[in-house]
Design an enzyme around this catalytic site. Sequence first.
Site, PDB file in Angstrom:
ATOM      1  N   ARG A 103     -12.143   6.824   9.267  1.00  0.00           N
ATOM      2  CA  ARG A 103     -11.835   5.404   9.289  1.00  0.00           C
ATOM      3  C   ARG A 103     -12.883   4.587   8.547  1.00  0.00           C
ATOM      4  NH1 ARG A 103      -7.762   1.883   9.119  1.00  0.00           N
ATOM      5  NH2 ARG A 103      -8.180  -0.014  10.295  1.00  0.00           N
ATOM      6  N   HIS A 133      -8.317  -3.733  -1.597  1.00  0.00           N
ATOM      7  CA  HIS A 133      -6.993  -3.223  -1.266  1.00  0.00           C
ATOM      8  C   HIS A 133      -6.346  -3.956  -0.096  1.00  0.00           C
ATOM      9  CE1 HIS A 133      -3.749  -0.364  -1.110  1.00  0.00           C
ATOM     10  NE2 HIS A 133      -4.022  -0.058   0.131  1.00  0.00           N
ATOM     11  N   ASP A 134      -7.130  -4.356   0.868  1.00  0.00           N
ATOM     12  CA  ASP A 134      -6.595  -5.016   2.070  1.00  0.00           C
ATOM     13  C   ASP A 134      -6.327  -6.502   1.884  1.00  0.00           C
ATOM     14  OD1 ASP A 134      -6.286  -2.948   3.797  1.00  0.00           O
ATOM     15  OD2 ASP A 134      -7.975  -3.457   5.102  1.00  0.00           O
ATOM     16  N   ASP A 155      -9.404  -4.000  -6.072  1.00  0.00           N
ATOM     17  CA  ASP A 155      -8.839  -2.861  -5.333  1.00  0.00           C
ATOM     18  C   ASP A 155      -9.245  -1.565  -6.025  1.00  0.00           C
ATOM     19  OD1 ASP A 155      -7.285  -0.942  -4.061  1.00  0.00           O
ATOM     20  OD2 ASP A 155      -5.450  -2.136  -4.096  1.00  0.00           O
ATOM     21  N   SER A 159       0.852  -1.201   0.000  1.00  0.00           N
ATOM     22  CA  SER A 159       0.000   0.000   0.000  1.00  0.00           C
ATOM     23  C   SER A 159       0.888   1.252   0.000  1.00  0.00           C
ATOM     24  CB  SER A 159      -0.938  -0.052   1.212  1.00  0.00           C
ATOM     25  OG  SER A 159      -1.818   1.037   1.211  1.00  0.00           O
TER      26      SER A 159
END
EC number: 2.3.1.-
Lengths: 371, 371
Positions: free
Chosen positions: A218, A350-351, A317, A149
């Site tokens: 968040r 993405h994670d 992503d 990332s």
Amino acid sequence: MTEFIPPGTRFIDLPSPFPMKRGGVLHGARIAYETWGTLSPARDNVILIVTGLSPDAHAAANADNPEPGWWEAMLGPGKPIDTNRWHVVCVNSLGSCKGSSGPASIDPATGTPWRLRFPELSVEDVADAAAHVVRALGIERLACVIGNSMGGMTALALLARHPGIARSHINISGAARALPFSIAIRSLQREAIRLDPDWNNGDYDDLRYPESGMRMARKLGVITYRSALEWDGRFGRVRLDSDRRDDEDPFGLEFEVESYLEGHARRFVRRFDPNCYLYLSRSMDWFDIGESCHGSTDEGLAAIRVEKALAIGVHTDILFPPQQQQQIADGLRQGGADATFLPLESPQGHDAFLVDIARFGPAVGDFLREL
Amino acid sequence: MTEFIPPGTRFIDLPSPFPMKRGGVLHGARIAYETWGTLSPARDNVILIVTGLSPDAHAAANADNPEPGWWEAMLGPGKPIDTNRWHVVCVNSLGSCKGSSGPASIDPATGTPWRLRFPELSVEDVADAAAHVVRALGIERLACVIGNSMGGMTALALLARHPGIARSHINISGAARALPFSIAIRSLQREAIRLDPDWNNGDYDDLRYPESGMRMARKLGVITYRSALEWDGRFGRVRLDSDRRDDEDPFGLEFEVESYLEGHARRFVRRFDPNCYLYLSRSMDWFDIGESCHGSTDEGLAAIRVEKALAIGVHTDILFPPQQQQQIADGLRQGGADATFLPLESPQGHDAFLVDIARFGPAVGDFLREL
């Protein structure tokens, strides 16, 4: 105004003064790091890990801290990053609040936290600080630098600014420049924090704390770190049980996915410093590897010298989409590297590198085994 | 607490009381609408348009209001929705603030705005109100109902709850149920408004107005209405000129994409009522066509009777992704319709139907011509 430093963290002082790319210097700054495995006598078995925005240096359990780390499944004896062979170093980014100096740290010149007086932070500063750790540990050349990332940006800056520092590179869900969609998301996250009256221009404390701004930021992060595909299978349209709902609030949580976001946000907001978040987030928007050679992004990549590289991307992503890792592999190949782009079909967005070890483990493990 | 009613808007009163799906009734409520073209003597040339969350009924210029409308390029003489042939009716959604009754309207029982005393709004109520307009205009059967975005939900609810009301249907970037990713985005938009202290539980006015919450919500909307692909070509990493930046603000606007979002938000926040936004947004989260037959989403679609249908989706749409329009076409086909799914390669994401007339025009025009 708190730092969150895992037990067992080690520190290396940065040169004082430490000049910052966009101006200003740091005095008395330090970088937090952890290590795994044994350094070979020839000092040629070192892997450096540079992280995403929020992780600390505790990537996995070690002798100093047996708690599981954020990449526990990936790193250890017999694991894809095999610590029986490799000596692994993970650094906490400059500008973070997990042990390295940043806006939440005490400025030795004043005895008070830096807050917004911390100089403007760029990804290149994070890379320079990591390079200093490598040198200070007596390591001439890394076998590999792995960046996830934001760490994928940091690794590219490290390679560009410190030629010869690494033989090889794994770039995971990283980018050679920030895209406008990602800038827009991060800009909105920062706006949420800054709009919170309790942010107070960075002058908050534990009692008066920009909690709702951090929660918004968040949640938006978690939304963009995962994927619509994964969530449909995972949450569908499942409602919360009535005992988990507030019937007095007509717009309160109702769906499982809302509760999931709320839980993630609640765990995060008091465990990451808001000013550090703003600084690290902005540094990503500024990043374009092209600046390293005063040229285009592709030229910046082609100017990097590394023997072997792997860029891994995930089709779900939306924050660092896979064409960005394709660009990295193509660009490094232009520079003479034996570079491969590996697209993975992970549903987790993405994670995925944190959770889809079934796909990422072999990808990383095979690359390292062949070094 | 303002309604925003275009000049020339017409109104039809709803039955009083008008029962709401989730409970409660409306007294003295009305629906705003506009028309184009001439009703045929057989009253068989009527197209109904139901809209996304924010548009009014002014889809295009007409005799009552020569200002261009939000679908100007699509609707008019010789255009894809050809008003030389069709009599077109566009309704403003129940719950909106563009002329139809909603939280910003005066409750005749109290003489004050409904605000949060407006009954819980569902997509089915929006559909029932639109069905009443059709009947009140003396129309037995629509030639076609066209729904965009949220309007795609409304159209499906209309077809399910009012069998025989339309011969055909075009569903554009719509959905048969809300996905958790979209629920998460909308939940966060609502949270941004609700967290603004000036929202004040819905009791704001023009002086004390939840402007920053609405700005956040709108920016997040615009981010998800467009696509990363389009923005990369359009904005890249272009910076604002120094005269458009506030150098005093270390986290102020810097990139063109940030300024674009700010401009969009500024135009929106005072032109859409925050409570109406909350109600309409929540109604989408609740929607699942499966509820119409107490079954699955697919069963709900298969229970709909329509002769011909077209579901159009865009591969860059992250909010109503194209598999949702595929699902609509497949489901309607199960119910016996001659239904087609048409994926379009528009780069503009969810909002493509508003701007990519080059692709959407022929798709809609061809379908209508063959009716």
